[in-house]
Design an enzyme around this catalytic site. Structure first.
Site, PDB file in Angstrom:
ATOM      1  N   LYS A 174       6.604  64.849  32.816  1.00 26.24           N
ATOM      2  CA  LYS A 174       5.632  64.256  33.732  1.00 26.24           C
ATOM      3  C   LYS A 174       6.118  62.850  34.053  1.00 26.24           C
ATOM      4  CE  LYS A 174       2.286  61.514  33.462  1.00 26.24           C
ATOM      5  NZ  LYS A 174       2.465  60.763  34.751  1.00 26.24           N
ATOM      6  N   ASP A 206      -1.145  62.119  36.900  1.00 24.66           N
ATOM      7  CA  ASP A 206      -1.383  60.760  36.422  1.00 24.66           C
ATOM      8  C   ASP A 206      -1.694  60.773  34.931  1.00 24.66           C
ATOM      9  OD1 ASP A 206      -3.988  61.714  36.318  1.00 24.66           O
ATOM     10  OD2 ASP A 206      -4.697  60.508  37.999  1.00 24.66           O
ATOM     11  N   GLY A 207      -1.864  59.589  34.365  1.00 21.39           N
ATOM     12  CA  GLY A 207      -2.092  59.498  32.931  1.00 21.39           C
ATOM     13  C   GLY A 207      -3.381  60.134  32.456  1.00 21.39           C
ATOM     14  N   GLU A 249       7.675  54.305  23.330  1.00 17.41           N
ATOM     15  CA  GLU A 249       8.470  53.125  23.682  1.00 17.41           C
ATOM     16  C   GLU A 249       7.580  52.315  24.618  1.00 17.41           C
ATOM     17  OE1 GLU A 249      10.108  50.275  25.028  1.00 17.41           O
ATOM     18  OE2 GLU A 249      10.882  51.640  26.565  1.00 17.41           O
ATOM     19  N   CYS A 282      10.754  46.225  30.179  1.00 17.94           N
ATOM     20  CA  CYS A 282      10.047  45.974  28.919  1.00 17.94           C
ATOM     21  C   CYS A 282      10.839  45.063  28.000  1.00 17.94           C
ATOM     22  CB  CYS A 282       9.725  47.295  28.223  1.00 17.94           C
ATOM     23  SG  CYS A 282      11.167  48.351  27.955  1.00 17.94           S
TER      24      CYS A 282
END
Length: 479
Positions: A174, A206-207, A249, A282
């Site tokens: 995804k 989506d999340g 992560e 990040c």
């Protein structure tokens, strides 16, 4: 207008079963240029079922078969890497040449790192030479849900999909709904390379929808996620009921510690590293800590470097930075810049609003704050934009304490000509990675963090192990 509503499931492109349309926006123009579908529960179940059905066969594939498949994927990927770079450029706003070289082509090192690791990895081995009847087996864990971000979309897809398949797992990918088109091109590459049906599946969503459905699905055995710390917490909670393995992560707030004896380009290089990909990394060195005797000069160097950076469109040629990914990210960055001003940091470059002459697109002014303090919001929050926060330190111990004073622990940076100091500080920094004097990590080195920067490691042998179960069998018959 591109119609990209289909999903890649069980070896073919299929129409959504319970999809809803979503626009894909070009960050450079704010224009809708493609439409995807966000999957529903029926689509998630379909993709997971395909991966589950393919697992018994794929788990028994030989190491040679997996190596051959990864090489095939690698060959097709590199042949289409410029095409991939162009797609990423449009969906995330990275300048075209940067997107081709950094976003697309550098994933080649991840392929080679996994191939090298797979070549030498022993999936079956004795415990010790003196224990011939104890056998250790490394076996694929099962169906892997792989949830990837938008900022470096292809690097993260390769870091998850390739080791999952190389270990014998089957996968449901995804990608971020902000950057879905590069993932769909990757699915085309997988199909062209001959990945067996069901071994790799792509599902947009989506999340709160597909992301949560995959994380809590009883037929998913492992979730590997890269993204925000808040989303990582939600995924961990969703996976708890089925006690599945969750690997994360997450965010970072890297400190770049510049000592008085650091090389002369340490400050400008640190600014450029922070602002690369418009600051959307990040592991960006977004806190610059400078020894007091060099601090005033460093602030002037940072100011000059930031003011020399140009901001422009994706098709423009040159070493410029593009927009940030969307309106929400733009607004968040503006709010954080405003907080830096309000809390008393000294604004030396950039500031609020778009760069001069730009009226459309999610462009942010390259911004530098000086005289920050550790308690300021801009020193504690992952801004994810071209914003650098600077402060001075007097002693080595003070610098280490400031660097470690964060919820995050992904990457820290040390610039010094003193090798003993570099080693000493690196051991004391609470982060999964430390970079000394701009020496990048080698191919196959582990990527990952500590504290709220996540759990687990990606890349090389560590990336393979994330998708493997370790079994101990005693009484193994002697050969």
């Amino acid at each position: 207008m591109l119609d990209k509503r289909q999903f890649y499931i069980d070896g073919q492109w299929v129409a959504p079963l319970a999809g809803t349309d979503r626009a894909v926006i070009d960050p450079s123009t704010e224009q809708h240029f493609a439409t995807i579908s966000l999957g529903g529960q029926a689509d998630t179940d379909f993709a997971v079922a395909a991966a589950r059905a393919a697992f018994p066969s794929w788990r028994t594939s030989t190491k040679t078969q997996r190596i051959d498949l990864v090489r095939s994927i690698f060959d097709v990927y590199m042949r289409r890497s410029d095409e991939m770079g162009a797609v990423i450029s449009r969906e995330v706003g990275a300048p075209l040449e940067m997107s081709k070289t950094q976003q697309a082509r550098t994933s080649s090192s991840h392929f080679t790192g996994f191939l090298d690791a797979l070549e030498t990895f022993e999936f079956e081995r004795p415990l010790r030479p003196d224990t011939p009847h104890d056998r250790i087996l490394y076996e694929p864990i099962g169906v892997a849900a792989l949830i990837t971000p938008w900022n470096w979309p292809m690097k993260q897809i390769v870091l998850k999909v390739i080791p999952a398949l190389a270990s014998g797992c089957t996968a449901v990918l995804k990608p971020s709904e902000q950057a879905p088109l590069s993932a769909m091109l990757f699915a085309e590459i997988m199909h062209e390379a001959g990945v067996p049906a069901g071994v790799f599946n792509l599902l947009n969503g989506d999340g709160p929808g597909v992301g949560a459905q995959l994380s809590g699905h009883r037929d998913v055995d492992v979730v590997s996620f890269t993204g925000s710390t808040d989303a990582g917490r939600a995924i961990t909670r969703a996976g708890a009921d089925t006690v599945k393995r969750v690997r994360l992560e997450l965010g970072g707030k890297g400190a770049n510690m510049i000592f008085a004896d650091a090389h002369e380009n340490a400050v400008p290089n640190g600014v450029m590293r922070c602002f690369n990909n418009s600051g959307q990394s990040c592991n960006a060195p977004s806190r610059m800590l400078v020894e007091q005797s060099r601090y005033a000069q460093a602030v002037e160097e940072a100011k000059a470097t930031a003011e020399a950076i140009t901001v422009g469109g994706t098709s423009e040629v040159g070493p410029h930075i593009g927009p940030v990914v969307n309106a929400a990210q733009f607004d968040k960055i503006q709010t954080l810049i405003a907080s830096g001003i309000k809390e008393g940091a000294r604004l030396v470059a950039g500031g609020l609003g778009r760069p001069e002459g730009i009226e459309q697109g999610f462009y942010v002014r390259p911004t530098v704050f000086a005289d920050c303090t550790p308690d300021m919001t801009i020193m504690r929050t992952e801004i994810f934009g071209p914003v650098l926060s600077m402060m001075a330190f007097d002693t080595e111990d003070e610098a280490i304490a400031i660097a470690n004073d964060t919820d995050y622990g992904l990457t820290n940076y040390v610039q010094t000509a003193n090798p003993d100091r570099a080693q000493r500080i690196s051991r004391d920094l609470r982060s999964g990675m430390v970079e000394i004097n701009e020496q990048r990590r080698s191919t196959g080195a582990p990527f990952g963090g500590m504290k709220q920067s996540g759990t687990g490691r990606e890349g090389g042998i560590w990336g393979l192990e994330e998708f493997l179960e370790v079994r101990a069998i005693s009484g193994w018959p002697a050969d």
